[in-house]
Design an enzyme around this catalytic site. Sequence first.
Site, PDB file in Angstrom:
ATOM      1  CG  ASP A   1       2.935  -0.253  -6.074  1.00 23.77           C
ATOM      2  OD1 ASP A   1       2.899  -1.367  -5.535  1.00 23.77           O
ATOM      3  OD2 ASP A   1       2.666   0.812  -5.467  1.00 23.77           O
TER       4      ASP A   1
ATOM      5  CE  LYS B   1      -1.132  -1.383  -3.841  1.00 24.95           C
ATOM      6  NZ  LYS B   1      -0.498  -1.575  -2.537  1.00 24.95           N
TER       7      LYS B   1
ATOM      8  N   GLY C   1       7.173   6.963  -0.182  1.00 24.41           N
ATOM      9  CA  GLY C   1       8.193   7.978  -0.399  1.00 24.41           C
ATOM     10  C   GLY C   1       9.586   7.453  -0.683  1.00 24.41           C
TER      11      GLY C   1
END
Length: 310
Positions: free
Chosen positions: A60, A116, A249
């Site tokens: 990202d 997105k 994570g």
Amino acid sequence: MPTKAEKERAARIAARQEEAKKKQAEKDAKTAVITKNIKDNLKITVPERAKMLNGRIIVDVINVVQAQLAQATGYAAVCALEALPAILNARKMSRLCDPRVTRDIANSVLIPVVAKFSIGHDVEAEVAIQSGANFVDESEYMTGSATSSVYMDNKGDLPVPVICGVATLTECLLRRKEGASILRIKNNSAVRVDATVIILNNIAKDVAKYQDKAERETWLESIGLKESDFAFLLGAKNIAPLRLFAYGGICTPRDVALMMHMHCAGVFVDNSVFTSDNPRRRLRAMAQAVKDYDKIEKIIELSIGTAERI
């Protein structure tokens, strides 16, 4: 005055450097042509484009600087976000990335760009595509759509691959039936890689459980699906070839290696990686870990200076 031997040595070094530059230029030109076809959606079908992310890593980003750093450190694609994760977490919502930002990122790198869009919001999907996105992610992290609880059922009609998050085998089948090309883990925790591991294990258990045809038929009927909807899971000798992209994570080379050991198709990394002490080193180490996940000595080497969690 340099001696004759020194001049000859300098000439050989210069020749080797020039040859290396020429080979690199040829390689860059070939890469640019291939990537331009991806970015311009030319000659490459949606399934072929989706396969290009297999075995790769995506991160990202929120701006051009981060996108260019990701490209320089070996990432296969970048996903454009509209704000820093800390801001998104504070307000507990995300929106479609500003089309100008998506376009600027797409124009600044040669690797593909993901954008997105809200669940079921086909207008946002079209805006993202027209802004330069080569992949779109129907994201559960997006809010604000009037149809946010209803997924698009015609994803296959879009000119680019659609990515969807999943947390169960049922969701895998439903999203694939709707036309999703790529499935990633739906982990709402950006800091807990164990949540991703749990989801992967649970899906694998269900795949094994429903290899039994009788049990599978009963289950499929209960969720309104048919045997044909399960067919993509049945490979040679009834071994399921389902491969998911990991997400949530993942912030160290060890995490990346773990995901690849769990037979993930690839890895999505959230933006927090850019908040580390040395983003370039960590990005490069994580990208390399996708390739060398089965070489423990290499993972140890890559973990030096990148061992701390973010």
